[in-house]
Design a protein around this motif. Structure first.
Motif, PDB file in Angstrom:
ATOM      1  N   ALA A  16       1.044  -1.304   0.235  1.00 47.00           N
ATOM      2  CA  ALA A  16       0.026   0.067  -0.091  1.00 47.00           C
ATOM      3  C   ALA A  16       0.937   1.381  -0.097  1.00 47.00           C
ATOM      4  O   ALA A  16       0.346   2.126  -0.410  1.00 47.00           O
ATOM      5  CB  ALA A  16      -0.932   0.030   1.307  1.00 47.00           C
ATOM      6  N   LEU A  17       2.111   1.238   0.631  1.00 46.82           N
ATOM      7  CA  LEU A  17       3.035   2.367   0.758  1.00 46.82           C
ATOM      8  C   LEU A  17       4.157   2.415  -0.280  1.00 46.82           C
ATOM      9  O   LEU A  17       5.167   3.136   0.007  1.00 46.82           O
ATOM     10  CB  LEU A  17       3.299   2.406   2.086  1.00 46.82           C
ATOM     11  N   GLU A  18       3.771   1.833  -1.442  1.00 45.86           N
ATOM     12  CA  GLU A  18       5.244   1.750  -2.262  1.00 45.86           C
ATOM     13  C   GLU A  18       5.231   3.061  -2.994  1.00 45.86           C
ATOM     14  O   GLU A  18       6.572   3.482  -3.173  1.00 45.86           O
ATOM     15  CB  GLU A  18       4.851   0.724  -3.572  1.00 45.86           C
ATOM     16  N   ASN A  19       4.394   3.965  -2.948  1.00 47.39           N
ATOM     17  CA  ASN A  19       4.667   5.169  -3.469  1.00 47.39           C
ATOM     18  C   ASN A  19       4.947   6.382  -2.437  1.00 47.39           C
ATOM     19  O   ASN A  19       4.824   7.664  -2.691  1.00 47.39           O
ATOM     20  CB  ASN A  19       3.502   5.712  -4.521  1.00 47.39           C
ATOM     21  N   ASP A  20       5.336   6.007  -1.269  1.00 46.20           N
ATOM     22  CA  ASP A  20       5.280   6.684   0.022  1.00 46.20           C
ATOM     23  C   ASP A  20       6.644   6.141   0.725  1.00 46.20           C
ATOM     24  O   ASP A  20       6.400   5.430   1.458  1.00 46.20           O
ATOM     25  CB  ASP A  20       4.141   7.044   0.918  1.00 46.20           C
ATOM     26  N   SER A  77       9.231   3.087   4.770  1.00 48.77           N
ATOM     27  CA  SER A  77      10.296   3.115   5.579  1.00 48.77           C
ATOM     28  C   SER A  77      10.049   2.921   7.118  1.00 48.77           C
ATOM     29  O   SER A  77      10.466   1.926   7.699  1.00 48.77           O
ATOM     30  CB  SER A  77      11.402   4.014   5.242  1.00 48.77           C
ATOM     31  N   LEU A  78       9.393   4.054   7.675  1.00 50.84           N
ATOM     32  CA  LEU A  78       8.950   3.871   8.893  1.00 50.84           C
ATOM     33  C   LEU A  78       7.976   2.806   9.495  1.00 50.84           C
ATOM     34  O   LEU A  78       8.252   2.147  10.382  1.00 50.84           O
ATOM     35  CB  LEU A  78       8.206   5.061   9.278  1.00 50.84           C
ATOM     36  N   PHE A  79       7.212   2.310   8.418  1.00 53.61           N
ATOM     37  CA  PHE A  79       6.361   1.298   8.644  1.00 53.61           C
ATOM     38  C   PHE A  79       7.090   0.024   8.700  1.00 53.61           C
ATOM     39  O   PHE A  79       6.843  -1.018   9.744  1.00 53.61           O
ATOM     40  CB  PHE A  79       5.285   1.197   7.455  1.00 53.61           C
ATOM     41  N   ALA A  80       8.004  -0.236   7.757  1.00 52.00           N
ATOM     42  CA  ALA A  80       8.963  -1.496   7.880  1.00 52.00           C
ATOM     43  C   ALA A  80       9.562  -1.466   9.013  1.00 52.00           C
ATOM     44  O   ALA A  80       9.753  -2.451   9.582  1.00 52.00           O
ATOM     45  CB  ALA A  80       9.736  -1.300   6.610  1.00 52.00           C
ATOM     46  N   GLN A  81      10.298  -0.477   9.548  1.00 50.53           N
ATOM     47  CA  GLN A  81      11.154  -0.398  10.624  1.00 50.53           C
ATOM     48  C   GLN A  81      10.365  -0.660  12.026  1.00 50.53           C
ATOM     49  O   GLN A  81      10.810  -1.508  12.702  1.00 50.53           O
ATOM     50  CB  GLN A  81      11.601   0.899  10.850  1.00 50.53           C
ATOM     51  N   ASN A  82       9.122  -0.149  12.165  1.00 47.48           N
ATOM     52  CA  ASN A  82       8.446  -0.423  13.164  1.00 47.48           C
ATOM     53  C   ASN A  82       7.758  -1.984  13.213  1.00 47.48           C
ATOM     54  O   ASN A  82       7.799  -2.486  14.282  1.00 47.48           O
ATOM     55  CB  ASN A  82       6.956   0.503  13.221  1.00 47.48           C
ATOM     56  N   THR A  83       7.266  -2.402  12.199  1.00 51.58           N
ATOM     57  CA  THR A  83       6.808  -3.651  12.230  1.00 51.58           C
ATOM     58  C   THR A  83       8.091  -4.648  12.365  1.00 51.58           C
ATOM     59  O   THR A  83       7.548  -5.691  12.734  1.00 51.58           O
ATOM     60  CB  THR A  83       6.031  -4.027  10.790  1.00 51.58           C
ATOM     61  N   GLN A  98      20.430   1.746   4.273  1.00 52.39           N
ATOM     62  CA  GLN A  98      19.792   2.546   5.468  1.00 52.39           C
ATOM     63  C   GLN A  98      18.766   2.061   6.162  1.00 52.39           C
ATOM     64  O   GLN A  98      18.678   1.655   7.194  1.00 52.39           O
ATOM     65  CB  GLN A  98      19.872   3.922   5.349  1.00 52.39           C
ATOM     66  N   LEU A  99      17.929   1.633   5.131  1.00 46.55           N
ATOM     67  CA  LEU A  99      16.602   1.091   5.469  1.00 46.55           C
ATOM     68  C   LEU A  99      16.758  -0.540   6.137  1.00 46.55           C
ATOM     69  O   LEU A  99      16.256  -0.491   7.241  1.00 46.55           O
ATOM     70  CB  LEU A  99      15.627   0.899   4.201  1.00 46.55           C
ATOM     71  N   ASN A 100      17.719  -1.126   5.507  1.00 43.91           N
ATOM     72  CA  ASN A 100      17.934  -2.458   5.987  1.00 43.91           C
ATOM     73  C   ASN A 100      18.644  -2.501   7.313  1.00 43.91           C
ATOM     74  O   ASN A 100      18.320  -3.154   8.320  1.00 43.91           O
ATOM     75  CB  ASN A 100      18.962  -3.228   5.098  1.00 43.91           C
ATOM     76  N   GLN A 101      19.671  -1.277   7.363  1.00 48.05           N
ATOM     77  CA  GLN A 101      20.179  -1.185   8.837  1.00 48.05           C
ATOM     78  C   GLN A 101      19.033  -0.981   9.951  1.00 48.05           C
ATOM     79  O   GLN A 101      19.024  -1.572  11.057  1.00 48.05           O
ATOM     80  CB  GLN A 101      21.273  -0.079   8.980  1.00 48.05           C
ATOM     81  N   ASP A 102      18.230   0.073   9.708  1.00 42.81           N
ATOM     82  CA  ASP A 102      16.979   0.427  10.507  1.00 42.81           C
ATOM     83  C   ASP A 102      16.036  -1.076  10.821  1.00 42.81           C
ATOM     84  O   ASP A 102      15.743  -1.039  11.938  1.00 42.81           O
ATOM     85  CB  ASP A 102      16.255   1.559   9.925  1.00 42.81           C
ATOM     86  N   VAL A 103      15.667  -1.498   9.777  1.00 45.82           N
ATOM     87  CA  VAL A 103      14.737  -2.513   9.836  1.00 45.82           C
ATOM     88  C   VAL A 103      15.560  -3.568  10.892  1.00 45.82           C
ATOM     89  O   VAL A 103      14.911  -4.374  11.821  1.00 45.82           O
ATOM     90  CB  VAL A 103      14.326  -3.237   8.760  1.00 45.82           C
ATOM     91  N   GLY A 104      16.771  -3.956  10.603  1.00 45.68           N
ATOM     92  CA  GLY A 104      17.408  -4.988  11.547  1.00 45.68           C
ATOM     93  C   GLY A 104      17.587  -4.593  12.872  1.00 45.68           C
ATOM     94  O   GLY A 104      17.587  -5.359  13.896  1.00 45.68           O
ATOM     95  N   ARG A 138      12.824  -6.174  -0.946  1.00 40.85           N
ATOM     96  CA  ARG A 138      11.893  -6.050  -2.340  1.00 40.85           C
ATOM     97  C   ARG A 138      11.307  -4.807  -2.353  1.00 40.85           C
ATOM     98  O   ARG A 138      11.000  -4.359  -3.385  1.00 40.85           O
ATOM     99  CB  ARG A 138      11.033  -7.229  -2.299  1.00 40.85           C
ATOM    100  N   TYR A 139      10.494  -4.259  -1.203  1.00 44.58           N
ATOM    101  CA  TYR A 139       9.918  -2.966  -1.446  1.00 44.58           C
ATOM    102  C   TYR A 139      10.755  -1.916  -1.872  1.00 44.58           C
ATOM    103  O   TYR A 139      10.200  -1.081  -2.584  1.00 44.58           O
ATOM    104  CB  TYR A 139       9.567  -2.844  -0.010  1.00 44.58           C
ATOM    105  N   ALA A 140      12.026  -1.925  -1.321  1.00 39.60           N
ATOM    106  CA  ALA A 140      13.033  -0.804  -1.572  1.00 39.60           C
ATOM    107  C   ALA A 140      13.412  -0.883  -3.176  1.00 39.60           C
ATOM    108  O   ALA A 140      13.293   0.166  -3.959  1.00 39.60           O
ATOM    109  CB  ALA A 140      14.470  -0.929  -0.908  1.00 39.60           C
TER     110      ALA A 140
END
Length: 773
Positions: free
Chosen positions: A597-601, A606-612, A750-756, A736-738
């Motif tokens: 749902a957030l592919e265009n945002d 990124s914040l959603f992926a990090q939180n979940t 950076q996103l992968n680091q934040d998610v990890g 895959r989202y990125a």
């Protein structure tokens, strides 16, 4: 032979619809002609001054003509109703059959007509190794078992349709009357004909029982088919139960049929009796709906309560007669009942148990000998039906509104032993607190001795039924039929809070193991709230929370549950094999829907992926904690690592999404660990109020596929840590989202680091609680 498989599958029912429309127009025309004849021809004839022969012959002829027009109108109404009902019922059968054939085709089966007009299913290619001779296969995953089940389902639909077809033909014949020159004005419906047939079969069965004989399988099958084709029809259901005359006769009939069908080891008879139980239960739910135009009187509920503690003469020559609630409970297990009918019965049964926990144990047919099926619940599952408490809890499990009222804090009604209301009575306890007590005295639901293997298994029936009732209360849907979505509301959320307060890792007494699968499904139904409420567990900014989750299908701006409550509940439920599998699958599906749902945002995504990822970490560490506890006494550390990894792999997520139910809800068709029923999961929508489109659904499935665990258990062992695969399942969908959303390399890194980091923060939350224990 009647209607065959090919007839139903291929027939163009549009022709039948056209015929019904033609008769609708005929009805309208005859109605107008009847009014003209009454107000015109008949009125003038009555007012005329007749003389001579005309005074008798002509006047009478005019009257007969007007009556014939009225009779034609009545017959036309009957024909239209019969054809219209036939089209609706047969269309429903055809839709179900075509869906079953489609499912069979997806499994590699060829469906063709065999002898007697029945369907045969065979594999287009040889079965896989799991079904080869000498190779063991789990019954629930065996291709051969699925083939047999689909073949039986297709033929059952065909049988129902053939029965409907015969009844429609009989109805049209009754309407016609057999005289081509005289319309007698009969208005006969298919429901009336079917009620008459069912009533004759019931009367025959009761007469046979009086002589110590039983209804033949052919006639029992006929009764089953009539019920199956009409359980949702209020006119039929009400007429069927009215044909008994009084509630006591219903209990006597069902009680005798149930004992006769469950005694011994006649598998065919048992299967037919199971269908009778389901059909009568579903029909009773339809007939007792107070909002239906055609329904049973409210006094039937009061009479059932009065009979609840009275002996029912199911076996006049037997030494033990069951009590009313034992027999009625078998019917209440099937159907979604209105609270105005079911709730007083459920309250009365719960109060009877509180006053006398073993009241019903003295009136069980099990005294005649140990028989694993004998009783009033041919369908099995949660007991034989000897104690009605499990039965009414199963009834609540299929009746969400009644379940919510039962477990809420609303003022209960107090009942005397005879089922009458005690106007000034005070209960002094809540049903939730009573049934969830650690020392609650669950009654026996089996004729087996308590220490035997069957007796020990039977001890789980009551808690299992309680879990089902709580599921319905907190999800707003029947526990085993999530296809209606998740109609949660503030009342169901409040009950979920009570569930999480009672069942969590801080409690000294854990819940019965039989409830854990239900707790997993309850958690899955609130996975959106768990993610929202746990936002910031690792130090996130709560101010961003509402923006990130704006398109989530959650209930409001305030968190439904606190961070500590979520962690404590997940640590308990996530530690159980099946509950973990359900929750992990639900989390994977929820995350996949959000990323799609957030592919265009990029910011929100990124914040959603990090939180979940935090919740992923909390779940995985909860299961890892349980595995460590299970193997804590092993001395060989290398062996420990291998055993832990193998146990961990058993819970690898392999979630399959069967169908998107609607905006904001999807189904897990088969999560890991063998969950027995589809699980409804709240998801993101593309935008508020929009309908989920094909691209969104496809992307959701792609992200979900990326979250699956590595199927190679050896890879987990070589990784050196049981949670490594869990972390991969959380990170891969983000990668895959990125790529899909067009992020640059630096952003991806950076996103992968934040998610990890978030994943390990979630793990740390559970580790802190583990150390504090």
């Amino acid at each position: 032979m009647g209607l065959s498989f090919s007839d139903l599958y291929q027939v163009d029912l549009g022709v039948l619809a056209d015929a019904a429309d033609d008769w609708k127009r005929t009805v309208a025309g005859l109605k107008a002609l009847r009014e003209q004849a009454r107000k015109g021809l008949k009125a003038k004839a009555d007012a005329a001054r007749w003389a001579g022969v005309n005074a008798s012959v002509s006047r009478e002829f005019v009257g007969m003509t007007v009556k014939e027009i009225g009779d034609l109108y009545g017959e036309a109404r009957g024909v239209h109703r019969a054809l219209s009902d036939a089209h609706a019922d047969l269309s429903g059968c055809q839709t179900r059959m075509r869906a079953a054939v489609d499912e069979a085709t997806r499994l590699g089966l060829i469906v063709a007509e065999g002898s007697g007009g029945r369907a045969r299913c065979r594999f287009a290619a040889a079965p896989d190794a799991a079904d080869a001779p000498g190779v063991a296969a789990r019954p629930e995953t065996s291709r051969e078992a699925r083939r047999k089940a689909l073949e039986a389902e297709i033929n059952r639909i065909r049988d129902v349709a053939a029965e409907l077809d015969e009844n429609v033909a009989a109805t049209l014949a009754r309407i016609h009357g057999g005289d081509p020159h005289d319309a007698d004005g009969r208005y006969v419906t298919v429901d009336q004909v079917e009620v008459e047939r069912a009533a004759r079969l019931v009367a025959h069965a009761r007469a046979l029982a009086g002589r110590g004989e039983t209804l033949s399988e052919a006639r029992l099958r006929e009764l089953d088919l009539i019920l199956e084709g009409n359980v949702g029809d209020a006119e039929f259901a009400t007429g069927f139960y009215r044909s008994f005359g009084k509630p006591e006769a219903v209990l006597e009939f069902y009680g005798r049929m149930s004992l006769d069908g469950t005694e011994g080891h006649d598998a065919s008879r048992l299967a037919l009796t199971r269908r009778l139980q389901e059909g009568m239960g579903l029909a009773l739910a339809t007939a007792t709906d107070p909002d239906s135009r055609v329904r049973l009187p409210a006094g039937w509920g009061e009479e059932f309560r009065r009979l609840g503690t009275q002996p029912v003469a199911v076996n006049p020559l037997g030494p033990v007669q069951p009590l009313g609630y034992q027999v009625l409970g078998g019917l209440l297990r099937h159907g979604e009942y209105d609270p105005r009918f079911l709730l007083p019965i459920a309250e009365h049964v719960a109060q009877l148990h509180h006053r006398s926990p073993h009241l019903f144990e003295l009136a069980t047919p099990g005294a005649l000998g140990e028989d694993s099926d004998l009783g009033f619940n041919p369908g099995g599952g949660t007991g034989n039906g000897y104690d009605p408490l499990a039965s009414v809890l199963e009834g609540l499990g299929h009746s969400p509104e009644a379940a919510k009222q039962f477990f809420s804090d609303a003022t209960p009604t107090v009942y005397r032993d005879d089922g009458s209301v005690e106007p000034t009575g005070k209960l002094g306890y809540s049903y939730f607190d009573e049934l969830t007590r650690a020392d609650f005295d669950w009654p026996s639901e089996s004729s087996a001795s308590p220490g035997s293997e069957k007796g020990i298994a039977a001890a789980s029936h009551g808690p299992d039924a309680l879990g089902h009732a709580l599921e319905a209360a907190v999800t707003g849907a029947p526990w085993d039929s999530a296809h209606g979505g998740l109609p949660r509301d503030p009342e169901s959320v409040e009950i979920m809070r009570k569930v999480m307060d009672r069942y969590n890792v801080t409690r000294e007494t854990p819940p019965p193991d039989a409830m854990m699968d239900s707790l997993g499904r309850m958690g899955a139904a609130y996975i959106d709230e768990f993610n929202y409420g746990s936002y910031g567990v690792g130090g996130g900014d709560h101010a961003n929370r509402e923006v990130i989750f704006a398109d989530s299908s959650r209930l409001g701006s305030e968190p439904a549950f606190g961070e500590t409550d979520i962690a404590n509940f997940l640590m308990l439920a996530g530690g159980h094999e099946e509950a973990y599998g359900t929750l992990k699958s639900a989390q994977s599906l929820y995350v996949a829907s959000g990323l799609a749902a957030l592919e265009n945002d990029h910011g929100r995504g990124s914040l959603f992926a990090q939180n979940t990822a935090e919740l992923h970490g909390m779940l995985d560490e909860s299961r890892a904690h349980a595995v460590r506890q299970e193997f804590r006494d092993m001395e060989d550390e290398k062996n420990l690592a291998g055993e832990q990894a193998a146990e961990w792999r058993k819970n690898g997520v392999n979630a399959g999404v069967g169908v998107v139910v609607g905006a904001g809800v999807a189904l897990i068709a088969g999560p890991a660990a063998g969950v027995v029923t589809a699980v409804a999961v709240p998801i993101f929508v593309e935008s508020v109020g929009s309908t989920v489109n094909t691209a969104y659904g496809t992307h959701t499935l792609e992200y979900l596929e990326a979250s699956e665990f590595n199927n190679d258990g050896r890879a987990i062992i070589e990784a050196g840590a049981v949670t490594e695969e869990g972390e991969k399942s959380a990170v891969r969908p983000t990668e895959r989202y990125a790529m899909r959303s067009g992020m640059g390399y630096e952003q991806v890194g950076q996103l992968n680091q934040d998610v990890g980091r978030s994943y390990h923060q979630g793990r740390g939350t559970i580790k802190d609680r583990e150390l504090a224990q």
